[in-house]
Scaffold this motif. Structure first.
Motif, PDB file in Angstrom:
ATOM      1  N   UNK A   1       2.209  -4.006   9.788  1.00  0.00           N
ATOM      2  CA  UNK A   1       2.293  -4.708   8.794  1.00  0.00           C
ATOM      3  C   UNK A   1       1.010  -4.470   7.983  1.00  0.00           C
ATOM      4  N   UNK A   2      -0.104  -4.450   8.593  1.00  0.00           N
ATOM      5  CA  UNK A   2      -1.550  -3.904   8.001  1.00  0.00           C
ATOM      6  C   UNK A   2      -1.167  -2.738   7.560  1.00  0.00           C
ATOM      7  N   UNK A   3      -0.548  -1.641   8.369  1.00  0.00           N
ATOM      8  CA  UNK A   3      -0.605  -0.334   7.908  1.00  0.00           C
ATOM      9  C   UNK A   3       0.236  -0.209   6.470  1.00  0.00           C
ATOM     10  N   UNK A   4       1.122  -1.032   6.497  1.00  0.00           N
ATOM     11  CA  UNK A   4       2.251  -0.877   5.299  1.00  0.00           C
ATOM     12  C   UNK A   4       1.474  -1.795   4.183  1.00  0.00           C
ATOM     13  N   UNK A   5       0.745  -2.602   4.428  1.00  0.00           N
ATOM     14  CA  UNK A   5      -0.057  -3.327   3.227  1.00  0.00           C
ATOM     15  C   UNK A   5      -0.814  -2.083   2.489  1.00  0.00           C
ATOM     16  N   UNK A   6      -1.598  -1.296   3.318  1.00  0.00           N
ATOM     17  CA  UNK A   6      -2.508  -0.268   2.868  1.00  0.00           C
ATOM     18  C   UNK A   6      -1.483   0.929   2.199  1.00  0.00           C
ATOM     19  N   UNK A   7      -0.424   1.155   2.854  1.00  0.00           N
ATOM     20  CA  UNK A   7       0.701   2.061   2.236  1.00  0.00           C
ATOM     21  C   UNK A   7       1.046   1.649   1.092  1.00  0.00           C
ATOM     22  N   UNK A   8       1.518   0.236   0.872  1.00  0.00           N
ATOM     23  CA  UNK A   8       2.018  -0.186  -0.448  1.00  0.00           C
ATOM     24  C   UNK A   8       0.816   0.002  -1.468  1.00  0.00           C
ATOM     25  N   UNK A   9      -0.425  -0.708  -1.129  1.00  0.00           N
ATOM     26  CA  UNK A   9      -1.598  -1.022  -1.915  1.00  0.00           C
ATOM     27  C   UNK A   9      -2.095   0.359  -2.662  1.00  0.00           C
ATOM     28  N   UNK A  10      -2.423   1.413  -1.767  1.00  0.00           N
ATOM     29  CA  UNK A  10      -3.095   2.502  -2.374  1.00  0.00           C
ATOM     30  C   UNK A  10      -2.255   3.288  -3.561  1.00  0.00           C
ATOM     31  N   UNK A  11      -1.025   3.547  -3.314  1.00  0.00           N
ATOM     32  CA  UNK A  11      -0.310   4.237  -4.691  1.00  0.00           C
ATOM     33  C   UNK A  11      -0.174   3.124  -5.755  1.00  0.00           C
TER      34      UNK A  11
ATOM     35  N   UNK B   1      -0.175  -6.867  -5.092  1.00  0.00           N
ATOM     36  CA  UNK B   1       1.358  -6.712  -5.099  1.00  0.00           C
ATOM     37  C   UNK B   1       1.789  -5.810  -4.663  1.00  0.00           C
ATOM     38  N   UNK B   2       1.178  -4.551  -4.635  1.00  0.00           N
ATOM     39  CA  UNK B   2       1.576  -3.277  -4.231  1.00  0.00           C
ATOM     40  C   UNK B   2       1.454  -3.613  -2.588  1.00  0.00           C
ATOM     41  N   UNK B   3       0.651  -3.922  -1.867  1.00  0.00           N
ATOM     42  CA  UNK B   3       0.340  -4.262  -0.598  1.00  0.00           C
ATOM     43  C   UNK B   3       1.386  -5.046  -0.266  1.00  0.00           C
ATOM     44  N   UNK B   4       1.847  -6.319  -0.947  1.00  0.00           N
ATOM     45  CA  UNK B   4       2.763  -7.309  -0.399  1.00  0.00           C
ATOM     46  C   UNK B   4       4.194  -6.322  -0.477  1.00  0.00           C
ATOM     47  N   UNK B   5       4.379  -5.662  -1.419  1.00  0.00           N
ATOM     48  CA  UNK B   5       5.679  -4.862  -1.502  1.00  0.00           C
ATOM     49  C   UNK B   5       5.706  -4.119  -0.332  1.00  0.00           C
ATOM     50  N   UNK B   6       4.538  -3.314   0.184  1.00  0.00           N
ATOM     51  CA  UNK B   6       4.722  -2.549   1.245  1.00  0.00           C
ATOM     52  C   UNK B   6       5.103  -3.489   2.491  1.00  0.00           C
ATOM     53  N   UNK B   7       4.404  -4.641   2.539  1.00  0.00           N
ATOM     54  CA  UNK B   7       4.751  -5.232   3.734  1.00  0.00           C
ATOM     55  C   UNK B   7       6.337  -5.585   3.765  1.00  0.00           C
ATOM     56  N   UNK B   8       6.878  -6.181   2.541  1.00  0.00           N
ATOM     57  CA  UNK B   8       8.191  -6.699   2.663  1.00  0.00           C
ATOM     58  C   UNK B   8       8.974  -5.588   2.862  1.00  0.00           C
TER      59      UNK B   8
ATOM     60  N   UNK C   1      -8.935  -2.221 -16.434  1.00  0.00           N
ATOM     61  CA  UNK C   1      -9.471  -2.158 -14.836  1.00  0.00           C
ATOM     62  C   UNK C   1      -9.413  -3.327 -14.111  1.00  0.00           C
ATOM     63  N   UNK C   2      -9.237  -4.636 -14.930  1.00  0.00           N
ATOM     64  CA  UNK C   2      -9.045  -5.863 -14.032  1.00  0.00           C
ATOM     65  C   UNK C   2      -7.690  -5.794 -13.410  1.00  0.00           C
ATOM     66  N   UNK C   3      -6.749  -5.072 -13.737  1.00  0.00           N
ATOM     67  CA  UNK C   3      -5.531  -5.136 -13.105  1.00  0.00           C
ATOM     68  C   UNK C   3      -5.652  -4.428 -11.496  1.00  0.00           C
ATOM     69  N   UNK C   4      -6.647  -3.884 -11.474  1.00  0.00           N
ATOM     70  CA  UNK C   4      -6.663  -3.072  -9.942  1.00  0.00           C
ATOM     71  C   UNK C   4      -6.482  -4.158  -8.716  1.00  0.00           C
ATOM     72  N   UNK C   5      -7.255  -5.036  -8.741  1.00  0.00           N
ATOM     73  CA  UNK C   5      -6.927  -6.276  -7.728  1.00  0.00           C
ATOM     74  C   UNK C   5      -5.519  -6.771  -7.693  1.00  0.00           C
ATOM     75  N   UNK C   6      -4.774  -6.785  -8.894  1.00  0.00           N
ATOM     76  CA  UNK C   6      -3.444  -7.393  -8.926  1.00  0.00           C
ATOM     77  C   UNK C   6      -2.645  -6.251  -8.138  1.00  0.00           C
ATOM     78  N   UNK C   7      -2.881  -4.843  -8.743  1.00  0.00           N
ATOM     79  CA  UNK C   7      -1.923  -3.687  -8.021  1.00  0.00           C
ATOM     80  C   UNK C   7      -2.397  -3.580  -6.331  1.00  0.00           C
TER      81      UNK C   7
END
Lengths: 363, 319, 238
Positions: free
Chosen positions: B193-203, B69-76, B60-66
């Motif tokens: 960009x903020x929205x897409x950070x969330x869009x990428x981070x949550x999944x 990274x997920x958020x950054x991918x969403x932003x990208x 579960x320590x991988x949660x912040x990484x997800x």
């Protein structure tokens, strides 16, 4: 040493191009003219293809009066059927024609379902999601219901081209004549498709279809039966795709419920149509030929690509598909050959007439 | 004590909710129908895999990484694909096809990454589960506890952001009319960009929980995407609450109803689990296309209240 | 204050404005009149950076605002009230007003809202302020739109057809309000109007826009007294 593609490569390439031309051209009719991005298209090809696994074998099984369980002894049964077919060109051709025709009917029936009023009037995006999901459901049932296609085992399909082997010569690689047989039937269906499409695009129907895409309500207000036309386009378009699916199943000689998947039979055709340009047959044809050739070359040179690429060439195809879809939509949204706006009179002519009217008024 | 099956159903509901919220935000705030949402989850699965198997971190320590990274991918993805598409005036259908292309592209990348992991680290990077890495407290599965806490925390923080901050109101405004929002001086670019950070981070965060209970591989998203969209459609594609409610209904139907039916009609029904989701989706589109969001809740509430009063009255008379 | 120099603009390849040059003096209400489809709305959208500008300069206080994004232009002090869809239907009146003042600081936003609501007492009523904006009537909608425009404390207020679709009595009321705003707050106002006569009566100077070109520029009095214009553009409505 880089290998050079041989005769078999080219003939297989032609088979693929013909089959996919039928699919993309009919898809283009439905998408380009109605503006509906149909994400369930693989279902239409699947209807024809899976029908090939379901029907001709059983039909011959009963016609020839075989005994026992069909699915349990399927390989034996199909071998026997093929033996009969190889002696009997007329029967073979009849079986082939019948199956392709019924494949078209099955596709058409799905087209009718997909154009049911319940799918109309819903947001285009929902329609896309729904058709995509239904297509996945369709494939799942085909794959998991053992009564249909024996699940993951799949079923062999009778070969209506066996009799051609008699005319083969030792100079030709084995199986080439069979491929030529497939090219002939695919070519015939493609010609029918093209004939239908050109007659539609030149007819008032084509113009009405374009008008529906641009503004459905005004067409309805002009007294045109929008709903009827829509159903017609969907049914015909699905039917051609169904026939293409059937031909492809005959080409493979085998069908599993996993075949006719959405990537190969929905997304690639969409990419081909988009690259060529919507509502533009030349563009679509060019897009299809380009992509199919590219794909076949990737498969052919797989072994040579292996050391060059930093990853396995199996993924190259989907990598390209994804990238091309995105890049074309960003940079060339109307395709390489965009649809020309239809102006019945040239600009200058309209200006000249306007001038004339002005002059008359001032007189 | 919560039965294991119900725990699993709730874990699945939490996973679906995170993805459905992402898809709903992408559509309602930035007008992007995102078909790649389930694959964003697979990205999270592989981020977790990397953390756990390569860097030997606790699960579960991988949660912040997800999340990051997920958020950054969403932003990208927003910067490189969605924004150029919108700037040239692409229709929603074209953007939808582009996200399909993105889905295929990302799955290919994940496959290549799985190949790389297998080759470079000699690990099984396909068809794995993390059930061995999970813990349990008081008879509850760790994944059940963790995913529920994360889900509730997400709902609460999103609720606070959307209702209590001016950012939330600005987001609401942008979802309704982007150019008008710009004319109020709102910098919609940053909001997207903020929205897409969330869009990428949550999944991606959902990707931490998924492999604990279910076998994962790069193409696993293909089997989830129908359920995600069914949840969104059932919810109405409008608010995060409806998306979560839709997800819970779909997950319960899929995880509880199907095994129950299998007891009655036979195990052959098991592979058709997601057809339940499909069926619910089609029924929703046909019967109440606006989903849970569009139902006349005031009328329903009044009716229930009346019913309640009536029953109370009847009981009192009886007594 | 605002100056356009040889602006050519439109949507994509479709050009709407041709070589528009205009110089708005400080203070006063400017009226832009012209027939349907002359490009009045496009002119405003061009100033706000919502169209494609092919060539030309738009100077706001001698600062070129061509190619700036709308949110930057708003921050410079130009406030635009579109003809339709000028507020967020699903938000409450209060939320709409607060959004109107999005660029201001929190405390300032609330004090400005008080001022603006004094100008529009109808919106300030308790049962209105928390009502969804989609439930307002035609006149109230226009009021809310203008109020949202004012929430930005603009130096220049662009009003696109502020009285479109209103009955004559309300039209006069809205125009009075506009005059009031100008006199009390000192905001410079540019507005477009198809019903030219009434707007000219409250305005100071006027431009005539026809087919995307400026055809005339005079004081409103001169325009009102020009029988030729009267016949051609003021219409029966007056």
């Amino acid at each position: 040493m880089i290998p050079v593609p041989g005769l078999e490569f080219y003939i297989t390439l032609i088979v693929y191009i013909l089959v996919f031309l039928i699919i993309t051209l009919s898809y283009n009719m439905a998408y380009g003219y109605t503006g509906i991005p149909d994400f369930g298209r693989a279902m239409a090809a699947g209807a024809g293809g899976f029908l090939c696994g379901l029907l001709p074998g059983r039909l011959m099984f009963y016609l020839l009066g075989f005994q026992g369980d069909y699915l349990e002894n399927i390989h034996l049964v199909i071998d026997k059927i093929n033996a009969v077919l190889s002696e009997n060109p007329l029967l073979s051709i009849m079986l082939l024609t019948l199956t392709v025709f019924l494949g078209a009917c099955a596709g058409g029936a799905l087209g009718l379902l997909a154009s049911l009023p319940i799918f109309r009037g819903i947001r285009l995006f929902y329609l896309g999601v729904t058709l995509l999901a239904i297509q996945i459901g369709f494939n799942t049932i085909m794959y998991h219901w053992p009564v249909l296609l024996r699940g993951e085992l799949g079923v062999p399909i009778p070969d209506p081209f066996k009799w051609l082997i008699r005319y083969s010569s030792p100079a030709l690689p084995p199986g080439v004549l069979r491929l030529i047989g497939i090219i002939v039937i695919a070519g015939v269906v493609l010609l029918i498709t093209i004939f239908y499409l050109t007659s539609v695009s030149r007819s008032p129907l084509g113009r009405v279809l374009k008008a529906i895409r641009d503004d459905e309500t005004s067409v309805a207000a002009l007294g045109r039966d929008v709903r009827g036309l829509y159903v017609k386009v969907m049914v015909v378009s699905y039917a051609f795709t169904g026939a293409a699916g059937a031909i492809f199943a005959f080409y493979q000689g085998y069908v599993v419920g996993l075949h006719f998947d959405r990537v190969e039979w929905t997304f690639w055709p969409i990419a081909m149509v988009i690259l060529g340009g919507l509502a533009n047959y030349k563009g679509t044809a060019a897009g299809t030929i380009f992509f199919i050739t590219l794909k076949r070359l990737i498969i052919f040179y797989k072994a040579n690509l292996e050391p060059i690429l930093p990853f396995s060439p199996i993924w190259l195809e989907s990598l390209l598909l994804g990238l091309i879809l995105i890049l074309v939509l960003i940079y060339r949204p109307r395709g390489l050959f965009p649809e020309k706006p239809e102006i019945s009179l040239s600009r200058e002519e309209i200006e000249r007439i306007r001038e004339k009217i002005k002059r008359k008024r001032s007189e | 004590m919560i039965p294991l099956l119900l725990q699993n159903a709730i874990v699945f509901a939490n996973i679906l909710s995170l993805m459905a919220i992402s898809a709903t935000l992408a559509l309602s705030k930035t007008n992007v129908p995102n078909f790649a949402v389930a694959t964003f989850g697979t990205i999270g699965v592989y981020i977790t895999f990397t953390c756990v198997k390569i860097f030997r971190l606790p699960l579960y320590s991988s949660l912040p990484f997800c999340l990051i990274f997920g958020g950054l991918i969403g932003v990208a993805i927003y910067r490189l694909m969605i924004k150029p598409l919108r700037e040239r005036g692409a229709t929603r259908e074209e953007i939808m096809i582009a996200t399909l292309g993105l889905d295929i592209f990302l799955i290919a990348i994940l496959n290549i990454y799985a190949d790389y992991l297998t080759r470079a680290f000699k690990v099984m990077a396909r068809d794995f589960t993390f059930s061995a890495y999970d813990f349990s407290i008081a008879g509850l599965n760790g994944v059940f506890v963790a995913s529920t806490i994360f889900f509730v925390a997400t709902m609460v923080s999103l609720h606070l952001i959307f209702t209590k901050t001016s950012l939330g109101i600005a987001l609401k405004a942008m979802g309704e009319d982007q150019s008008l929002a710009e004319c109020q001086g709102i910098n919609t670019d940053i909001l997207c960009l903020i929205t897409w950070f969330i869009v990428g981070a949550l999944p991606a965060a959902a990707g931490v929980f998924f492999p604990v209970n279910w076998i994962s591989n790069p193409t696993v998203s293909l089997f989830i995407v129908v359920s995600v969209f069914a949840s969104c459609v059932l919810g109405g594609f409008s608010t995060i609450y409806d998306a979560a409610a839709g997800s819970y209904i779909i997950a319960m139907a899929q995880v509880l109803l199907i095994p129950y039916l299998a007891n009655i009609v036979g195990v052959w029904i098991l592979p058709y689990g997601f057809l339940v989701a499909l069926l619910i989706m089609i029924l929703t589109i046909v019967i109440f296309p606006k989903g849970l969001y569009g139902l006349p809740w005031n009328t329903i509430g009044e009716f229930l209240l009346k019913l309640f009063n009536y029953v109370k009255e009847a009981l009192r008379v009886k007594a | 204050m605002l100056e356009l120099r040889g602006v050519n603009a439109g949507y994509g390849k479709h050009q709407v404005l041709f070589d528009v040059t205009m110089n708005l003096k400080k203070s006063g209400i400017t009226v832009i009149i012209g027939p349907n489809g002359a490009g009045k709305t496009t002119l405003f959208r061009t100033i706000m950076g919502l169209t494609n500008i092919y060539s030309g300069l738009i100077l706001f206080n001698d600062y070129n605002i061509v190619n700036l994004k709308p949110n930057r232009i708003v921050k410079l002090g130009i406030s635009y009230v579109p003809q339709r869809g000028s507020f967020f239907e699903n938000l409450t009146v209060r939320e709409n007003l607060l959004l109107g003042g999005y660029i201001l600081k929190e405390e300032e936003r609330h004090s400005i809202m008080k001022e603006v609501l004094e100008l529009f007492p109808v919106l300030a009523r308790k049962d209105y302020i928390n009502r969804k904006a989609s439930r307002l009537s035609g006149g109230e909608r226009k009021m809310l739109a203008i109020a949202m425009g004012l929430m930005k404390k603009p130096r220049l207020l662009l009003l696109d057809e502020p009285t479109e679709g209103l009955m004559p009595k309300l039209t006069i009321e809205v125009y009075k309000k506009i005059r009031e705003i100008h006199e009390e707050m000192g905001t410079q106002i540019v507005m477009t109007a198809e019903k030219a006569q009434l707007s000219l009566e409250i305005g100071d100077e006027a431009f005539l826009l026809v087919s995307g070109q400026i055809k005339d520029h005079r004081t409103t009095q001169e325009m009102l007294n020009d029988p030729n214009l009267r016949e051609k553009y003021f219409g029966v409505y007056g």
